[in-house]
Every structure is written in structure tokens, then in C-alpha cells.
Design an enzyme around this catalytic site. Structure first.
Site, PDB file in Angstrom:
ATOM      1  N   THR A  70       0.318  -6.700  -7.071  1.00  0.00           N
ATOM      2  CA  THR A  70       1.458  -7.541  -6.687  1.00  0.00           C
ATOM      3  C   THR A  70       1.532  -8.809  -7.529  1.00  0.00           C
ATOM      4  O   THR A  70       2.621  -9.315  -7.801  1.00  0.00           O
ATOM      5  CB  THR A  70       1.336  -7.884  -5.183  1.00  0.00           C
ATOM      6  OG1 THR A  70       1.442  -6.662  -4.464  1.00  0.00           O
ATOM      7  CG2 THR A  70       2.424  -8.826  -4.712  1.00  0.00           C
ATOM      8  N   SER A  97      -2.710  -1.140  -7.141  1.00  0.00           N
ATOM      9  CA  SER A  97      -4.079  -0.670  -6.914  1.00  0.00           C
ATOM     10  C   SER A  97      -4.106   0.530  -5.979  1.00  0.00           C
ATOM     11  O   SER A  97      -5.110   1.225  -5.890  1.00  0.00           O
ATOM     12  CB  SER A  97      -4.962  -1.797  -6.394  1.00  0.00           C
ATOM     13  OG  SER A  97      -4.681  -2.099  -5.058  1.00  0.00           O
ATOM     14  N   THR A 117      -4.201  -5.848  -4.056  1.00  0.00           N
ATOM     15  CA  THR A 117      -5.034  -6.140  -2.890  1.00  0.00           C
ATOM     16  C   THR A 117      -5.434  -4.882  -2.117  1.00  0.00           C
ATOM     17  O   THR A 117      -6.445  -4.887  -1.420  1.00  0.00           O
ATOM     18  CB  THR A 117      -4.291  -7.091  -1.935  1.00  0.00           C
ATOM     19  OG1 THR A 117      -3.009  -6.532  -1.643  1.00  0.00           O
ATOM     20  CG2 THR A 117      -4.136  -8.468  -2.543  1.00  0.00           C
ATOM     21  N   ASP A 118      -4.625  -3.813  -2.229  1.00  0.00           N
ATOM     22  CA  ASP A 118      -4.860  -2.639  -1.381  1.00  0.00           C
ATOM     23  C   ASP A 118      -6.271  -2.069  -1.533  1.00  0.00           C
ATOM     24  O   ASP A 118      -6.894  -1.676  -0.545  1.00  0.00           O
ATOM     25  CB  ASP A 118      -3.861  -1.516  -1.709  1.00  0.00           C
ATOM     26  CG  ASP A 118      -2.455  -1.804  -1.208  1.00  0.00           C
ATOM     27  OD1 ASP A 118      -2.158  -2.972  -0.895  1.00  0.00           O
ATOM     28  OD2 ASP A 118      -1.651  -0.854  -1.150  1.00  0.00           O
TER      29      ASP A 118
HETATM   30  N1  ASP Z   1      -0.094  -4.795  -2.021  1.00  0.00           N
HETATM   31  C1  ASP Z   1      -0.756  -4.541  -3.182  1.00  0.00           C
HETATM   32  C2  ASP Z   1      -1.086  -5.782  -4.026  1.00  0.00           C
HETATM   33  O1  ASP Z   1      -1.331  -6.763  -3.503  1.00  0.00           O
HETATM   34  C3  ASP Z   1      -0.296  -3.468  -4.025  1.00  0.00           C
HETATM   35  C4  ASP Z   1      -1.490  -3.070  -4.811  1.00  0.00           C
HETATM   36  O2  ASP Z   1      -2.535  -2.910  -4.228  1.00  0.00           O
HETATM   37  O3  ASP Z   1      -1.382  -3.002  -6.006  1.00  0.00           O
HETATM   38  O4  ASP Z   1      -1.156  -5.780  -5.214  1.00  0.00           O
END
Ligand code: ASP
Length: 338
Positions: free
Chosen positions: A19, A62, A95-96
Site C-alpha cells: 500500500t 504482499s 502489511t498483509d
Molecule cells: N493492505 C496491504 C498493504 O498494506 C496490501 C499488501 O499487503 O500489499 O500493503
């Protein structure tokens, strides 16, 4: 791979997407990882507290990463640390699955210099993206001499966490991460002042498998009210080398699943029992298909490791060709607080 050359002491940013680099793909379309590492650095409002060299590794969400991709990130970190001018490494990451990659790096990190993961909850084109501030704080931590020897860290919304035990605890809040069993390792202010709590220095590093080690299949199978053994058997049929069972409570299942676990173990598949509960250890207590029966069937209790990090440890050990008794021994060690 983009490399901007720098000669003196500096921090390396390995950009992988997420993100922090995402923008809406088209009017009304979903956000996709788009910005390069240089663009992510350029978005910072506060000047970086250390010179930064950027290496673009991937540009993807991710949720798309495989364990093989995570091994590639580990290898890029080792490459970056081969340069003695590097003070530390920041990995910008979605973050995932940050808890998976950060843990894999932590397990294989054998250098006192910090490796710091960060990312964002608000995309780069949001009204007030949180990525730039997270990044400048992560750079301050990665370049700091006082953080040396503290292993792999996640820096998010001003808080510093050890990689072991960290997990995404909220889908949308800016303070997305928590480490319910170990708490925070410290904090970092917007101007880069770092407060660290006393902390353990970590375990002896496990080797990083080379590219030729193959990619064992490790599946995650959830136990739920009324669950039968169909998914576990499907996983075996798909050729699983390892299975992480996401049990209920202290790590429980039921008689049918226990019987399938015993068959899997007899066939040479390594089964680890974790739990869907937020915090606390897996403890083999119950019969009637509970955790004591799972252990008797040959499943290895994960201790404090959640399903996400159990899957990473099991995947790493299988890649290293570790036999079942060695895998049990490593889980017993890594599943306990230091
Ligand atoms: N929500 C996720 C992020 O924070 C999407 C990911 O994991 O790429 O990046």
C-alpha cells in the site's frame, strides 16, 4: 533492479510494493502497487535522517507474495549487508504478510545491523497517506547504532516491534500491528528519537536455503465447529510436505481430524498445531480429539507461534531438509519466549 550509488554510511531501502507504493489503477479501480522505491522515498515530508540507497525488488501487493519471494527478499538483504558502509536495511512491504517475511528474515538474520520493515495502511494517493511518515521513522531506526543487535523489527505508526510474534491486528487502523505475547520493543518519534525497551538479542540464525532447495508445499488448515477431515485430506492429496493446523483454543481439533493427522504423520508429512486465538501458547491439554490427542498423533505444538509464523518456520525447516525430530526441537525453542 534500480540501484542509486552511494559511497559513505547509508541505509538501504529494499522496495517490494504494498500500500505504501499503491495508487488507484483507474477511476474507481482497485489500488495496485505502482510507485518505485525512489518515488516512495521522494514522498517523505521529513528529510531522511540518513542517506538512502534504493533497491527495487518487487512492486506488488504482499498478498501476492510466495514463500519463495520471501526467500528472495532475505537474499537481497544479505547482498545489501555485504557492503560495510550499510548501517541497516529498511524493507517497504505490504502489511498483509509483513509478519511472514519479517519473521523469515529474523530466523535467518546473522548480522548485528538492523533490518526494519514498514509499510502503510493508506495508499500513496490517499488524502493523508501514512507511508511517508512510517518510512522516515523506519530509516531513523535502521540507521541507529543503538538498535544494533536487536534483530529484525517492524516500525509502524511510531511503534517498534520484534518480528517474532508480531502480527497485523487491525485491517484498517493506522496502528495496524501488535505483538500480543511480547508487547512493543520501543517507539520512534517523528523526528527520529528512539526509545528502546530492554530486549532479548535473539536466537542463533538458521541458514538461508539456496535457490536449489525446492519449494515444499505447506498448507494451512483451519479447525472450526463441525470441521471434518476433508480439507486436511485434500492437502495431503495435493502433495503437502507440511501442514499447519489452525486449532481452536489451546490447539484443539476433533477425533476425525486427529485420525487424519496420524495418517499424515505416518506418511511422512510434518503437522504443526497452532491456534486461532490471538495470544498465549498452544498447550496440549485435551483428549477427545483435543491438543493432547493431536500431540499423540504426532503433531508438533507451535508454542507461541501463530499460524502465519508457524507456516514460515515449518517452510524454512522443510527447505533445509530438517527431519521431524529436529523440526519439533526447533519449534519447542522458537515457540517459547526468549
Ligand atoms: N493492505 C496491504 C498493504 O498494506 C496490501 C499488501 O499487503 O500489499 O500493503
Amino acid at each position: 533492479m534500480t540501484v542509486t550509488d552511494l559511497r559513505g554510511p547509508h541505509v538501504v531501502l529494499l522496495a517490494t510494493g504494498g500500500t505504501i507504493s499503491s495508487r488507484a489503477s483507474q477511476a474507481g479501480g482497485g489500488a495496485v502497487a505502482s510507485d518505485t522505491g525512489d518515488q516512495v522515498v521522494a514522498s517523505m515530508v521529513t528529510p531522511a535522517s540518513h542517506p538512502v540507497r534504493v533497491v527495487d525488488v518487487f512492486r506488488k501487493g504482499s498478498y501476492l507474495l510466495t514463500v519463495d519471494d520471501m526467500v528472495v527478499i532475505c537474499a537481497r538483504i544479505k547482498e545489501a549487508l555485504a557492503d560495510p558502509q550499510v548501517l541497516g536495511v529498511v524493507v517497504s512491504h505490504g502489511t498483509d504478510t509483513m509478519e511472514e517475511t519479517a519473521y523469515l528474515v529474523d530466523l535467518t538474520h546473522d548480522d548485528p545491523r538492523p533490518v526494519v520493515f514498514t509499510g502503510a495502511q493508506q495508499a500513496a494517493d490517499a488524502e493523508s497517506p501514512d507511508g511517508p511518515d512510517n518510512l522516515s521513522r523506519a530509516i531513523a531506526v535502521a540507521g541507529s547504532a543503538e538498535v544494533r543487535g536487536r534483530g529484525v523489527l517492524v516500525v509502524f505508526a511510531g511503534r517498534i516491534f520484534r518480528a517474532a510474534g508480531v502480527r497485523k491486528g487491525h485491517t484498517t487502523r493506522l496502528d495496524a500491528f501488535a505483538n500480543p505475547d511480547f508487547g512493543t520493543a520501543g517507539s520512534v518519534s517523528g523526528t527520529g528519537d528512539i526509545r528502546l525497551q530492554e530486549g532479548p538479542s535473539g536466537y542463533e540464525a538458521l541458514p538461508l536455503p539456496d535457490g536449489g532447495a525446492g519449494s515444499p508445499r505447506v498448507d494451512l488448515v483451519a479447525v472450526h465447529p463441525g470441521a471434518d477431515s476433508a480439507l486436511l485430506r485434500a492437502s495431503l492429496q495435493a502433495g503437502a510436505d507440511g501442514i499447519v493446523l489452525q486449532g481452536t483454543g489451546t490447539g484443539n481439533a476433533n477425533k476425525e481430524i486427529c485420525a487424519a493427522v496420524a495418517e499424515a504423520v505416518a506418511a511422512g508429512v510434518v503437522v504443526v498445531t497452532s491456534t486461532r486465538v490471538e495470544a498465549g501458547p498452544v498447550v496440549p491439554v485435551y483428549g477427545d480429539g483435543g491438543g493432547a490427542d493431536l500431540r499423540a498423533a504426532g503433531a508438533i505444538p507451535s508454542g507461541l507461534l501463530r499460524p502465519s509464523q508457524s507456516l514460515i518456520l515449518l517452510s524454512l525447516l522443510l527447505r533445509l531438509g530438517a527431519p521431524g525430530d529436529r523440526i519439533a526441537e526447533v519449534f519447542a525453542r522458537h515457540g517459547k519466549p526468549l
